[in-house]
Design a protein around this motif. Structure first.
Motif, PDB file in Angstrom:
ATOM      1  N   PHE A   1      -8.885  -2.570   5.482  1.00  0.00           N
ATOM      2  CA  PHE A   1      -8.311  -3.315   4.363  1.00  0.00           C
ATOM      3  C   PHE A   1      -8.571  -4.809   4.550  1.00  0.00           C
ATOM      4  N   ASN A   2      -9.095  -5.452   3.515  1.00  0.00           N
ATOM      5  CA  ASN A   2      -9.166  -6.913   3.580  1.00  0.00           C
ATOM      6  C   ASN A   2      -7.824  -7.500   3.136  1.00  0.00           C
ATOM      7  N   HIS A   3      -7.610  -8.763   3.431  1.00  0.00           N
ATOM      8  CA  HIS A   3      -6.305  -9.382   3.209  1.00  0.00           C
ATOM      9  C   HIS A   3      -6.226 -10.193   1.913  1.00  0.00           C
ATOM     10  N   GLY A   4      -7.280 -10.163   1.096  1.00  0.00           N
ATOM     11  CA  GLY A   4      -7.313 -11.006  -0.091  1.00  0.00           C
ATOM     12  C   GLY A   4      -6.161 -10.749  -1.045  1.00  0.00           C
ATOM     13  N   GLY A   5      -5.885  -9.485  -1.338  1.00  0.00           N
ATOM     14  CA  GLY A   5      -4.799  -9.161  -2.257  1.00  0.00           C
ATOM     15  C   GLY A   5      -3.441  -9.560  -1.725  1.00  0.00           C
ATOM     16  N   SER A   6      -3.235  -9.336  -0.441  1.00  0.00           N
ATOM     17  CA  SER A   6      -1.962  -9.715   0.178  1.00  0.00           C
ATOM     18  C   SER A   6      -1.784 -11.222   0.190  1.00  0.00           C
ATOM     19  N   LEU A   7      -2.867 -11.942   0.461  1.00  0.00           N
ATOM     20  CA  LEU A   7      -2.800 -13.407   0.475  1.00  0.00           C
ATOM     21  C   LEU A   7      -2.509 -13.933  -0.925  1.00  0.00           C
ATOM     22  N   LEU A   8      -3.134 -13.330  -1.926  1.00  0.00           N
ATOM     23  CA  LEU A   8      -2.877 -13.728  -3.308  1.00  0.00           C
ATOM     24  C   LEU A   8      -1.402 -13.535  -3.658  1.00  0.00           C
ATOM     25  N   ALA A   9      -0.853 -12.366  -3.340  1.00  0.00           N
ATOM     26  CA  ALA A   9       0.541 -12.074  -3.659  1.00  0.00           C
ATOM     27  C   ALA A   9       1.476 -13.033  -2.936  1.00  0.00           C
ATOM     28  N   SER A  10       1.175 -13.304  -1.671  1.00  0.00           N
ATOM     29  CA  SER A  10       2.022 -14.197  -0.871  1.00  0.00           C
ATOM     30  C   SER A  10       2.021 -15.609  -1.437  1.00  0.00           C
ATOM     31  N   GLN A  11       0.834 -16.119  -1.757  1.00  0.00           N
ATOM     32  CA  GLN A  11       0.736 -17.490  -2.273  1.00  0.00           C
ATOM     33  C   GLN A  11       1.309 -17.618  -3.679  1.00  0.00           C
ATOM     34  N   ALA A  12       1.206 -16.546  -4.465  1.00  0.00           N
ATOM     35  CA  ALA A  12       1.719 -16.586  -5.836  1.00  0.00           C
ATOM     36  C   ALA A  12       3.202 -16.252  -5.906  1.00  0.00           C
ATOM     37  N   GLY A  13       3.748 -15.731  -4.809  1.00  0.00           N
ATOM     38  CA  GLY A  13       5.161 -15.393  -4.784  1.00  0.00           C
ATOM     39  C   GLY A  13       5.517 -14.187  -5.624  1.00  0.00           C
ATOM     40  N   VAL A  14       4.623 -13.194  -5.659  1.00  0.00           N
ATOM     41  CA  VAL A  14       4.889 -11.970  -6.427  1.00  0.00           C
ATOM     42  C   VAL A  14       4.880 -10.785  -5.468  1.00  0.00           C
ATOM     43  N   PRO A  15       5.535  -9.684  -5.824  1.00  0.00           N
ATOM     44  CA  PRO A  15       5.534  -8.511  -4.948  1.00  0.00           C
ATOM     45  C   PRO A  15       4.213  -7.761  -4.997  1.00  0.00           C
ATOM     46  N   VAL A  16       4.080  -6.856  -4.053  1.00  0.00           N
ATOM     47  CA  VAL A  16       2.920  -5.964  -3.987  1.00  0.00           C
ATOM     48  C   VAL A  16       3.400  -4.540  -4.243  1.00  0.00           C
ATOM     49  N   ILE A  17       2.590  -3.774  -4.938  1.00  0.00           N
ATOM     50  CA  ILE A  17       2.844  -2.349  -5.126  1.00  0.00           C
ATOM     51  C   ILE A  17       1.654  -1.589  -4.557  1.00  0.00           C
ATOM     52  N   ALA A  18       1.934  -0.608  -3.714  1.00  0.00           N
ATOM     53  CA  ALA A  18       0.878   0.194  -3.092  1.00  0.00           C
ATOM     54  C   ALA A  18       0.692   1.498  -3.875  1.00  0.00           C
ATOM     55  N   ILE A  19      -0.555   1.959  -3.934  1.00  0.00           N
ATOM     56  CA  ILE A  19      -0.863   3.227  -4.586  1.00  0.00           C
ATOM     57  C   ILE A  19      -1.709   4.074  -3.646  1.00  0.00           C
ATOM     58  N   SER A  20      -1.279   5.326  -3.471  1.00  0.00           N
ATOM     59  CA  SER A  20      -1.993   6.278  -2.616  1.00  0.00           C
ATOM     60  C   SER A  20      -2.398   7.485  -3.461  1.00  0.00           C
ATOM     61  N   HIS A  21      -3.626   7.923  -3.332  1.00  0.00           N
ATOM     62  CA  HIS A  21      -4.111   9.047  -4.147  1.00  0.00           C
ATOM     63  C   HIS A  21      -5.241   9.778  -3.415  1.00  0.00           C
ATOM     64  N   ASN A  22      -5.610  10.925  -3.956  1.00  0.00           N
ATOM     65  CA  ASN A  22      -6.668  11.752  -3.360  1.00  0.00           C
ATOM     66  C   ASN A  22      -7.735  12.106  -4.384  1.00  0.00           C
ATOM     67  N   SER A  23      -8.169  11.135  -5.173  1.00  0.00           N
ATOM     68  CA  SER A  23      -9.112  11.388  -6.259  1.00  0.00           C
ATOM     69  C   SER A  23     -10.451  11.948  -5.772  1.00  0.00           C
ATOM     70  N   GLY A  24     -10.821  11.627  -4.528  1.00  0.00           N
ATOM     71  CA  GLY A  24     -12.104  12.091  -4.019  1.00  0.00           C
ATOM     72  C   GLY A  24     -12.205  13.597  -3.881  1.00  0.00           C
ATOM     73  N   ASN A  25     -11.072  14.286  -3.902  1.00  0.00           N
ATOM     74  CA  ASN A  25     -11.108  15.751  -3.861  1.00  0.00           C
ATOM     75  C   ASN A  25     -11.755  16.324  -5.114  1.00  0.00           C
ATOM     76  N   CYS A  26     -11.567  15.638  -6.246  1.00  0.00           N
ATOM     77  CA  CYS A  26     -12.102  16.124  -7.520  1.00  0.00           C
ATOM     78  C   CYS A  26     -13.297  15.311  -8.010  1.00  0.00           C
ATOM     79  N   TRP A  27     -13.296  14.017  -7.699  1.00  0.00           N
ATOM     80  CA  TRP A  27     -14.413  13.144  -8.071  1.00  0.00           C
ATOM     81  C   TRP A  27     -15.043  12.608  -6.779  1.00  0.00           C
TER      82      TRP A  27
END
Length: 242
Positions: free
Chosen positions: A172-198
């Protein structure tokens, strides 16, 4: 994950038909987007452009017999945030456009050069980056991302950068986390298994169920980017569909 068995003739035919239909309709709809999109206000423009995305997901269900189980939808709101998801295929780029709209997605600037499709995509005002320029790409994510968040959009980022095989996570790169931290907004994580079908690197689509799980908002207050990234990574690992 156990590797897929060789696809049956039925799966090949359905996958080929899906590819042809969604490509042809995509070309036609992109042409309409270029003609109509610039004159629509933001929310209407996103809805109009994403009509083809909705059609592709409907066609995927009917032809490829792929269903979706969505968990944690109640954690999504209209408030600006940074959404970090694992990346296995092009499916999640489609589905998240429908699920989270309007949004700003981080993508390679080269995609916007594709005739009609790229021009229509540009109307969604994504965050454009040059992936070959590491420092420059990070600066683009931070500067453009803050603008999109300030305007009320949610920002969607795939921190692995490239698609990974099912059941594995890349670095994982830290760009998204750094953006959220500097902007003062929360982060939402998403986990999925799309590669099983696509699966990546193939046009074959396998019938089955894709499970997508959404985390509660993760606070970024008084946290460094590395800590936020670690929390997101662990949540995705802990909630990866078995």
């Amino acid at each position: 994950m156990t590797p897929h068995a060789p696809p049956s003739l039925s799966i090949k035919v359905r996958s080929a038909l899906f590819f042809v239909l969604y490509s042809l309709t995509g070309i036609f709809h992109s042409f309409l987007c270029v003609l109509i999109g610039p004159f629509l206000p933001r929310h209407a423009r996103h809805r109009f452009i994403n009509q083809w995305t909705r059609f592709a997901m409907w066609l995927d269900q009917r032809l490829n017999r792929i269903t979706v189980t969505l968990e944690g939808h109640e954690h999504l709101s209209e408030d600006p945030c940074v959404i970090l998801a694992n990346h296995q295929s092009s499916w999640e780029t489609f589905y998240l456009q429908v699920l989270i709209s309007p949004q700003a997605t981080v993508l390679k600037r080269e995609l916007l050069w594709i005739p009609f499709f790229g021009w229509g995509l540009a109307l969604l005002n994504p965050i454009r980056i040059n992936r070959s320029d590491g420092n420059g790409a990070l600066k683009s994510v931070l500067s453009q991302g803050k603008q999109r968040l300030k305007s009320g959009l949610r920002v969607v980022i795939f921190p692995e950068g490239t698609r990974q095989p099912p059941g594995t996570l890349g670095k994982f790169n830290h760009g998204g986390s750094l953006l959220a931290s500097q902007a003062g907004v929360p982060v939402i994580a998403i986990s999925h298994n799309s590669g099983n079908c696509w699966p990546r690197k193939t046009w074959i689509r396998y019938p089955g169920t894709i499970t997508l799980r959404i985390s509660p908002p993760i606070s970024t207050e008084n946290k460094k980017a590395k800590q936020i990234t670690a929390e997101v990574h662990q949540w995705i690992v802990d909630h990866y569909p078995s």
